[in-house]
Scaffold this motif. Structure first.
Motif, PDB file in Angstrom:
ATOM      1  N   GLN A  54       0.461  -1.204  -0.008  1.00 49.75           N
ATOM      2  CA  GLN A  54      -0.308   0.398   0.493  1.00 49.75           C
ATOM      3  C   GLN A  54       1.012   1.358  -0.022  1.00 49.75           C
ATOM      4  O   GLN A  54       0.808   2.462  -0.602  1.00 49.75           O
ATOM      5  CB  GLN A  54      -1.096   0.248   1.070  1.00 49.75           C
ATOM      6  N   GLN A 199      -1.811   9.590   6.675  1.00 52.23           N
ATOM      7  CA  GLN A 199      -2.926   8.860   5.825  1.00 52.23           C
ATOM      8  C   GLN A 199      -2.797   7.464   6.071  1.00 52.23           C
ATOM      9  O   GLN A 199      -4.036   7.326   6.208  1.00 52.23           O
ATOM     10  CB  GLN A 199      -3.232   9.423   4.153  1.00 52.23           C
ATOM     11  N   GLU A 202      -3.614   6.389  10.135  1.00 55.89           N
ATOM     12  CA  GLU A 202      -5.342   5.765   9.920  1.00 55.89           C
ATOM     13  C   GLU A 202      -5.659   5.027   9.386  1.00 55.89           C
ATOM     14  O   GLU A 202      -7.007   4.640   9.900  1.00 55.89           O
ATOM     15  CB  GLU A 202      -5.568   7.695  10.409  1.00 55.89           C
ATOM     16  N   GLU A 203      -5.748   5.153   8.189  1.00 54.44           N
ATOM     17  CA  GLU A 203      -7.185   4.563   7.463  1.00 54.44           C
ATOM     18  C   GLU A 203      -6.246   3.089   7.087  1.00 54.44           C
ATOM     19  O   GLU A 203      -7.395   2.543   6.842  1.00 54.44           O
ATOM     20  CB  GLU A 203      -6.785   4.960   6.069  1.00 54.44           C
ATOM     21  N   TRP A 204      -4.927   2.818   7.083  1.00 55.58           N
ATOM     22  CA  TRP A 204      -4.400   1.522   6.755  1.00 55.58           C
ATOM     23  C   TRP A 204      -4.463   1.010   7.917  1.00 55.58           C
ATOM     24  O   TRP A 204      -5.059   0.009   8.067  1.00 55.58           O
ATOM     25  CB  TRP A 204      -3.497   1.355   5.967  1.00 55.58           C
ATOM     26  N   ALA A 206      -5.413   2.462  11.305  1.00 51.07           N
ATOM     27  CA  ALA A 206      -6.466   2.052  12.427  1.00 51.07           C
ATOM     28  C   ALA A 206      -5.197   2.923  13.533  1.00 51.07           C
ATOM     29  O   ALA A 206      -6.292   3.011  14.563  1.00 51.07           O
ATOM     30  CB  ALA A 206      -7.561   1.414  12.473  1.00 51.07           C
ATOM     31  N   ARG A 299      -7.231  -4.003   6.626  1.00 54.69           N
ATOM     32  CA  ARG A 299      -6.893  -3.882   5.810  1.00 54.69           C
ATOM     33  C   ARG A 299      -5.459  -4.926   5.352  1.00 54.69           C
ATOM     34  O   ARG A 299      -4.925  -4.710   4.283  1.00 54.69           O
ATOM     35  CB  ARG A 299      -6.690  -2.379   5.562  1.00 54.69           C
ATOM     36  N   ASP A 403     -15.208  -4.076   6.485  1.00 53.24           N
ATOM     37  CA  ASP A 403     -14.975  -2.026   7.132  1.00 53.24           C
ATOM     38  C   ASP A 403     -15.756  -1.318   8.400  1.00 53.24           C
ATOM     39  O   ASP A 403     -15.287  -0.202   8.861  1.00 53.24           O
ATOM     40  CB  ASP A 403     -16.490  -1.711   5.811  1.00 53.24           C
ATOM     41  N   GLN A 406     -13.016  -1.883  10.783  1.00 53.00           N
ATOM     42  CA  GLN A 406     -11.742  -1.459  10.495  1.00 53.00           C
ATOM     43  C   GLN A 406     -11.844   0.207  10.623  1.00 53.00           C
ATOM     44  O   GLN A 406     -11.343   1.143  11.820  1.00 53.00           O
ATOM     45  CB  GLN A 406     -11.449  -0.818   9.481  1.00 53.00           C
ATOM     46  N   ARG A 407     -13.261   0.535  10.948  1.00 49.14           N
ATOM     47  CA  ARG A 407     -13.866   2.251  11.610  1.00 49.14           C
ATOM     48  C   ARG A 407     -13.308   2.123  12.740  1.00 49.14           C
ATOM     49  O   ARG A 407     -13.171   3.015  13.934  1.00 49.14           O
ATOM     50  CB  ARG A 407     -15.238   2.234  11.096  1.00 49.14           C
ATOM     51  N   PHE A 410     -10.134   2.265  15.139  1.00 52.80           N
ATOM     52  CA  PHE A 410      -9.612   3.041  14.603  1.00 52.80           C
ATOM     53  C   PHE A 410     -10.511   4.250  15.840  1.00 52.80           C
ATOM     54  O   PHE A 410      -9.655   5.153  16.519  1.00 52.80           O
ATOM     55  CB  PHE A 410     -10.235   3.972  13.254  1.00 52.80           C
TER      56      PHE A 410
END
Length: 493
Positions: A54, A199, A202-204, A206, A299, A403, A406-407, A410
């Motif tokens: 990634q 990014q 935080e996004e991958w 978490a 992820r 999903d 993942q959220r 985080f």
């Protein structure tokens, strides 16, 4: 209950030992025969591969290209940039001799003589010097700029106290090195790469992070500015999780890297470097995991879904497998990594505990009664909640569940972090409270003397001047002098 799980130290008992236990028992890594170095096992390396894939994609979207530069660096190269050599002098591993091919002496006995190198070679602690010596040959004109290279490699920094992933003598990382025509372009690049790291974190991963700029004392050796992302672990300590450096023209001048500008006048180029390492795996472990083992963000999980059949006899197992195979194929077509564990040499209870220990986000269980009823049991690793749902449409259900996990992890980590960011203006209060961890927003007068006193008194350091908080002038809690802004102070790894 699996033996591995019973032997896992509880976080509340000994957080440090819990971490060390988990790295080993979850099959992430183990100590090697070389002191201070680790063996990354296949499961741990699979996490790194997903991180690498990634990040590599994100780097290339900025225009960076991958290259590879030598492991060995002439010692004289480090000496060309004074701050750089001073910063790494105590960490370098040095090659002084090489061994010649064995040959017989006059008596017929084989000897293996060693010859001293004309110049000692440093095993790379970082690659600025060897890369800038190379860039001198690649850059002639403004048309050659910007030059943006990244390499995936290992580095060696001699460490006395090591801990798997967090601090080892040898570790894996990526290092980006860019050259630009103007100061503004280089500064923009350094800040842009910090945002890329944030990014990704935080996004991958978490993992919530604070972005900021380091104090002069904490800067990378040879940099004019070092930007950082700082994460908070569950024990309240900070972990520097990625850095991006504006190097100015220091390395260009040290290695005479110039270009002809549009007016055909020679100028030194402007530089950046940026990097993250396998330390990110340590951040992943310590941010999310619990007393049952790893908790991995979907992820980055090597196995996102494990399916365990429970059967009585081979005929029933075959019927369960026949029902599950199309579902597994559909999940894989949706990009989900699935493991079907129908091995008969381990009991279901052992499998459940093992996959919890390894942090697999979703576990599906199908037994004989489920087969009859058209249902399947679902367990999510982040909350350990179980429910029985219809097997029809389970593929889409799992997509949404991944999903949500993942959220959720985080948001859980962000809430936990935010509750432990404190404003503090009293030094005596700070000295007591910092022992329990947390990020302290304190006014700082900007002097190295105050910074050194805080470290000496409390073992805490200035992590960064954070971008996320409105900066107001005030009074330094240590010196009583005027302060322009608040900084984040914390104990760290």
């Amino acid at each position: 209950m699996a033996k591995e799980l019973k032997d896992l130290t509880k976080r509340a008992v000994n957080y440090s030992q819990w971490y060390n236990d988990l790295v080993v028992k979850a099959d992430l890594a183990e100590q090697s025969a070389v002191r201070g170095c680790m063996v990354i096992k296949p499961y741990g390396y699979a996490i790194w591969e997903k991180m690498q894939a990634q990040l590599d994609k994100m780097f290339k979207e900025t225009g960076a290209q991958n290259a590879y530069f030598p492991l060995l660096i002439p010692k004289s190269f480090l000496s060309r940039e004074a701050e750089h050599v001073e910063g790494f002098a105590k960490e370098c591993a040095v090659v002084t001799h090489y061994r010649l091919r064995a040959k017989e002496d006059k008596s017929g006995v084989e000897v293996d003589p060693a010859a001293q190198l004309e110049e000692e070679l440093i095993i790379r602690p970082t690659s600025e010097t060897i890369i800038w010596n190379t860039y001198r040959n690649w850059i002639q004109s403004y048309r050659d700029l910007p030059l943006m290279c990244n390499q995936w490699c290992n580095v060696m920094r001699w460490e006395m106290r090591t801990r798997p992933f967090l601090r080892t003598s040898e570790f894996l990382w990526q290092e980006g090195h860019t050259a630009h025509a103007t100061k503004e372009e280089a500064e923009e690049e350094a800040r842009k790469m910090l945002k890329v790291y944030a990014q990704f974190a935080e996004e991958w991963m978490a993992v919530p992070v604070l972005q900021g700029v380091k104090s002069e004392t904490e800067r990378f050796a040879g940099a004019l500015d070092t930007y950082t992302i700082e994460a908070m672990m569950q024990d309240g300590k900070a972990l520097q999780s990625g850095t991006s450096h504006f190097l100015g023209q220091n390395f260009a001048k040290a290695f005479d890297v110039t270009f002809l500008n549009k007016e055909n006048q020679p100028e030194y180029v402007w530089a950046t470097s940026w990097g993250v390492s396998t330390r990110l795996i340590g951040a992943l472990i310590m941010t999310h995991s619990d007393d049952n083992g790893l908790v991995l963000p979907p992820r980055l999980a090597p196995i996102q879904v494990v399916i365990v059949p429970i059967s009585k006899g081979g005929e029933q197992l075959q019927a369960i497998t026949d029902r599950l195979m199309p579902i597994i194929e559909n999940m894989r077509a949706k990009g989900i990594t699935v493991k079907y564990d129908d091995a008969e040499n381990k009991r279901p209870g052992f499998k459940f505990a093992d996959y919890e220990l390894k942090g697999v986000p979703v576990r599906l269980v199908l037994g004989g009664r489920d087969l009859e009823n058209g249902t399947i049991e679902v367990m999510r690793r982040d909350t350990l909640e179980k429910e029985t749902v219809s097997i029809e449409g389970i593929e889409d259900y799992v997509v949404h569940l991944l999903d949500d996990i993942q959220r959720n992890i985080f948001e859980k980590a962000r809430k936990w972090r935010d509750e432990r960011v404190y404003e503090c203006d009293n030094y005596e209060e700070f000295k007591e409270r910092v022992k329990d961890g947390g990020f302290f927003l304190c006014h700082w007068d900007g002097t190295a003397e105050t910074e050194a006193k805080i470290k000496e008194d409390t073992q805490a350091t200035i992590r960064c001047v954070p971008f996320a908080y409105e900066q107001t002038p005030g009074t330094d809690m240590v010196s009583g002098k005027p302060a322009k802004h608040r900084v984040i102070i914390a104990r760290s790894y």
